[in-house]
Design a protein around this motif. Structure first.
Motif, PDB file in Angstrom:
ATOM      1  N   TRP A   1       9.412  15.962  59.827  1.00  0.00           N
ATOM      2  CA  TRP A   1       8.742  15.892  61.118  1.00  0.00           C
ATOM      3  C   TRP A   1       8.174  17.248  61.536  1.00  0.00           C
ATOM      4  O   TRP A   1       7.180  17.332  62.277  1.00  0.00           O
ATOM      5  CB  TRP A   1       9.719  15.387  62.200  1.00  0.00           C
ATOM      6  CG  TRP A   1      10.083  13.928  61.960  1.00  0.00           C
ATOM      7  CD1 TRP A   1      11.221  13.428  61.511  1.00  0.00           C
ATOM      8  CD2 TRP A   1       9.212  12.841  62.173  1.00  0.00           C
ATOM      9  NE1 TRP A   1      11.203  12.070  61.401  1.00  0.00           N
ATOM     10  CE2 TRP A   1       9.911  11.661  61.827  1.00  0.00           C
ATOM     11  CE3 TRP A   1       7.876  12.699  62.638  1.00  0.00           C
ATOM     12  CZ2 TRP A   1       9.361  10.397  61.910  1.00  0.00           C
ATOM     13  CZ3 TRP A   1       7.352  11.423  62.722  1.00  0.00           C
ATOM     14  CH2 TRP A   1       8.093  10.277  62.336  1.00  0.00           C
ATOM     15  N   THR A   2       8.760  18.317  61.021  1.00  0.00           N
ATOM     16  CA  THR A   2       8.161  19.634  61.301  1.00  0.00           C
ATOM     17  C   THR A   2       6.769  19.763  60.683  1.00  0.00           C
ATOM     18  O   THR A   2       5.812  20.264  61.303  1.00  0.00           O
ATOM     19  CB  THR A   2       9.068  20.737  60.792  1.00  0.00           C
ATOM     20  OG1 THR A   2      10.356  20.607  61.406  1.00  0.00           O
ATOM     21  CG2 THR A   2       8.511  22.109  61.099  1.00  0.00           C
ATOM     22  N   ILE A   3       6.626  19.329  59.453  1.00  0.00           N
ATOM     23  CA  ILE A   3       5.327  19.365  58.774  1.00  0.00           C
ATOM     24  C   ILE A   3       4.317  18.464  59.486  1.00  0.00           C
ATOM     25  O   ILE A   3       3.146  18.820  59.691  1.00  0.00           O
ATOM     26  CB  ILE A   3       5.483  18.977  57.311  1.00  0.00           C
ATOM     27  CG1 ILE A   3       6.363  20.031  56.567  1.00  0.00           C
ATOM     28  CG2 ILE A   3       4.138  18.837  56.619  1.00  0.00           C
ATOM     29  CD1 ILE A   3       6.694  19.665  55.167  1.00  0.00           C
ATOM     30  N   ILE A   4       4.755  17.276  59.909  1.00  0.00           N
ATOM     31  CA  ILE A   4       3.854  16.323  60.605  1.00  0.00           C
ATOM     32  C   ILE A   4       3.351  16.935  61.910  1.00  0.00           C
ATOM     33  O   ILE A   4       2.172  16.864  62.271  1.00  0.00           O
ATOM     34  CB  ILE A   4       4.573  14.998  60.836  1.00  0.00           C
ATOM     35  CG1 ILE A   4       4.891  14.310  59.474  1.00  0.00           C
ATOM     36  CG2 ILE A   4       3.733  14.064  61.706  1.00  0.00           C
ATOM     37  CD1 ILE A   4       3.655  14.018  58.674  1.00  0.00           C
ATOM     38  N   GLY A   5       4.239  17.575  62.648  1.00  0.00           N
ATOM     39  CA  GLY A   5       3.844  18.186  63.928  1.00  0.00           C
ATOM     40  C   GLY A   5       2.831  19.284  63.730  1.00  0.00           C
ATOM     41  O   GLY A   5       1.864  19.428  64.498  1.00  0.00           O
ATOM     42  N   ALA A   6       3.051  20.102  62.700  1.00  0.00           N
ATOM     43  CA  ALA A   6       2.111  21.196  62.433  1.00  0.00           C
ATOM     44  C   ALA A   6       0.738  20.668  62.084  1.00  0.00           C
ATOM     45  O   ALA A   6      -0.309  21.189  62.516  1.00  0.00           O
ATOM     46  CB  ALA A   6       2.658  22.073  61.333  1.00  0.00           C
TER      47      ALA A   6
ATOM     48  N   VAL B   1      13.156   9.643  53.337  1.00  0.00           N
ATOM     49  CA  VAL B   1      12.640  10.979  53.594  1.00  0.00           C
ATOM     50  C   VAL B   1      12.250  11.187  55.041  1.00  0.00           C
ATOM     51  O   VAL B   1      12.274  12.303  55.557  1.00  0.00           O
ATOM     52  CB  VAL B   1      11.433  11.257  52.665  1.00  0.00           C
ATOM     53  CG1 VAL B   1      10.235  10.393  53.067  1.00  0.00           C
ATOM     54  CG2 VAL B   1      11.053  12.742  52.686  1.00  0.00           C
ATOM     55  N   TYR B   2      11.910  10.110  55.771  1.00  0.00           N
ATOM     56  CA  TYR B   2      11.444  10.280  57.157  1.00  0.00           C
ATOM     57  C   TYR B   2      12.577  10.585  58.110  1.00  0.00           C
ATOM     58  O   TYR B   2      12.371  10.823  59.284  1.00  0.00           O
ATOM     59  CB  TYR B   2      10.657   9.044  57.634  1.00  0.00           C
ATOM     60  CG  TYR B   2      11.423   7.727  57.542  1.00  0.00           C
ATOM     61  CD1 TYR B   2      12.350   7.355  58.517  1.00  0.00           C
ATOM     62  CD2 TYR B   2      11.225   6.867  56.464  1.00  0.00           C
ATOM     63  CE1 TYR B   2      13.036   6.166  58.411  1.00  0.00           C
ATOM     64  CE2 TYR B   2      11.911   5.677  56.350  1.00  0.00           C
ATOM     65  CZ  TYR B   2      12.814   5.324  57.346  1.00  0.00           C
ATOM     66  OH  TYR B   2      13.500   4.150  57.251  1.00  0.00           O
TER      67      TYR B   2
ATOM     68  N   GLY C   1       0.503  33.034  61.460  1.00  0.00           N
ATOM     69  CA  GLY C   1       1.846  32.414  61.497  1.00  0.00           C
ATOM     70  C   GLY C   1       2.002  31.440  60.370  1.00  0.00           C
ATOM     71  O   GLY C   1       1.027  30.997  59.779  1.00  0.00           O
ATOM     72  N   SER C   2       3.184  31.120  60.106  1.00  0.00           N
ATOM     73  CA  SER C   2       3.493  30.169  59.050  1.00  0.00           C
ATOM     74  C   SER C   2       4.277  29.015  59.635  1.00  0.00           C
ATOM     75  O   SER C   2       5.259  29.229  60.327  1.00  0.00           O
ATOM     76  CB  SER C   2       4.332  30.834  57.934  1.00  0.00           C
ATOM     77  OG  SER C   2       5.522  31.330  58.480  1.00  0.00           O
ATOM     78  N   GLY C   3       3.813  27.820  59.432  1.00  0.00           N
ATOM     79  CA  GLY C   3       4.494  26.623  59.938  1.00  0.00           C
ATOM     80  C   GLY C   3       3.927  26.235  61.298  1.00  0.00           C
ATOM     81  O   GLY C   3       3.641  25.071  61.528  1.00  0.00           O
ATOM     82  N   VAL C   4       3.731  27.188  62.270  1.00  0.00           N
ATOM     83  CA  VAL C   4       3.228  26.912  63.638  1.00  0.00           C
ATOM     84  C   VAL C   4       1.948  27.679  63.834  1.00  0.00           C
ATOM     85  O   VAL C   4       1.888  28.870  63.563  1.00  0.00           O
ATOM     86  CB  VAL C   4       4.259  27.286  64.702  1.00  0.00           C
ATOM     87  CG1 VAL C   4       3.723  26.980  66.089  1.00  0.00           C
ATOM     88  CG2 VAL C   4       5.587  26.551  64.443  1.00  0.00           C
TER      89      VAL C   4
END
Length: 233
Positions: A198-203, A191-192, A226-229
Motif C-alpha cells: 500500500w505504500t507503493i500504491i499511495g506513492a 500480497v495486498y 526524495g525516495s518513496g514520497v
C-alpha cells in the motif's frame, strides 16, 4: 654229674631251637616253592630273599636267580647266578655249573634283545596342539550414547550416513544420524495484506495527481526529490 647234666641240658635246648628254626625254614621254603610252581614269581622271590638273608645258604641265590629269570629281569638274574657260582664253590657239581651257565647265556641273549627293541622303538612324542590363526583386530565403534562426531573420528568410519526420512524415529539412541537443514518458513497470506504494497500504491497515486494538475495549469513542475514520497519545491 650235675655239671654234665647242665651241659646236656644246654645242648638239648640248642638242638630244640635249631630244630624249630629248621622246621620254620622248611615251611617257608615249601611255601616259596609252591608260589614258584603256581607262577607267582614275585611272591616266591620275596620268600627266597628272606630265607637267604636269614641263613646265607647259597642255594637260595640259585632260586632267586630262577625267579628273576621267569620275571624276565636279565640283569638281576645274571647277578644272582654269578653269586651262586662264586659262593657255592666246590659244592656245586660240574653238571649244575653247566646248567647255571646255560641260564646265564639265556639271560644275556634276552638282555641284548630288550636293548635292541628299545633302540628300534622311538620315544613317544607328545601331541602338539594345533595353532589357532590370529584374527585381525576389528575396528571399535563409538561408545554407547555417542551422538555425533566428524568423519574419520573412529577407525574404519567414512563419515556420517546419508539422511533418510523417518530414520530418526527408527535409529536407536547413540547412532550417528545426519539431521536435515532447517527450512525457512514460507510467507503466508496474499500480497495486498502487506504494508509495503500500500505504500507503493499511495506513492503512485500522489504522483499521478500532481502530474495531472501541472498539465492542466500549464505550469512547469519543479523538480521533485526524495525516495518513496514525492516532495516538490
Amino acid at each position: 654229674m650235675k655239671r654234665w647234666g647242665a651241659v646236656l641240658g644246654a645242648v638239648l635246648v640248642m638242638a630244640l631251637a635249631l630244630g624249630g628254626a629248621a622246621r620254620a625254614d622248611h615251611a617257608s621254603e615249601m611255601k616259596a616253592r609252591e608260589s614258584f610252581a603256581a607262577g607267582r614269581y614275585d611272591e616266591a622271590l620275596q620268600t627266597f630273599a628272606k630265607l637267604y638273608a636269614e641263613t646265607l645258604n647259597p642255594i637260595y641265590l640259585r632260586n632267586i636267580g630262577r625267579c628273576q629269570q621267569k620275571l624276565k629281569q636279565p640283569d638281576k638274574a645274571i647277578d644272582a647266578f654269578h653269586d651262586y657260582l662264586i659262593k657255592g664253590g666246590k659244592k656245586i657239581s660240574a653238571d649244575e655249573k653247566a646248567e647255571i651257565n646255560g641260564y646265564i647265556k639265556e639271560m644275556e641273549a634276552l638282555r641284548d634283545e630288550q636293548a635292541s627293541k628299545q633302540q628300534a622303538t622311538p620315544p613317544p612324542v607328545a601331541p602338539v596342539a594345533p595353532v589357532q590363526p590370529i584374527q585381525p583386530a576389528q575396528p571399535e565403534g563409538p561408545p554407547p550414547g555417542y551422538t555425533a562426531q566428524p568423519a574419520g573420528a573412529y577407525p574404519g568410519s567414512q563419515g556420517p550416513p546419508a539422511y533418510q526420512p523417518g530414520a530418526d524415529q527408527q535409529q536407536p539412541g547413540g547412532t550417528l544420524v545426519a539431521q536435515p537443514a532447517p527450512q525457512q518458513p514460507a510467507s503466508s497470506g496474499p500480497v495486498y495484506t502487506k504494508w509495503w504494497f500500500w505504500t507503493i500504491i499511495g506513492a503512485v497515486v500522489v504522483g499521478g495527481v500532481v502530474t495531472a494538475v501541472a498539465l492542466s495549469s500549464g505550469t512547469t513542475m519543479p523538480p521533485c526529490t526524495g525516495s518513496g514520497v514525492l516532495i516538490c519545491k
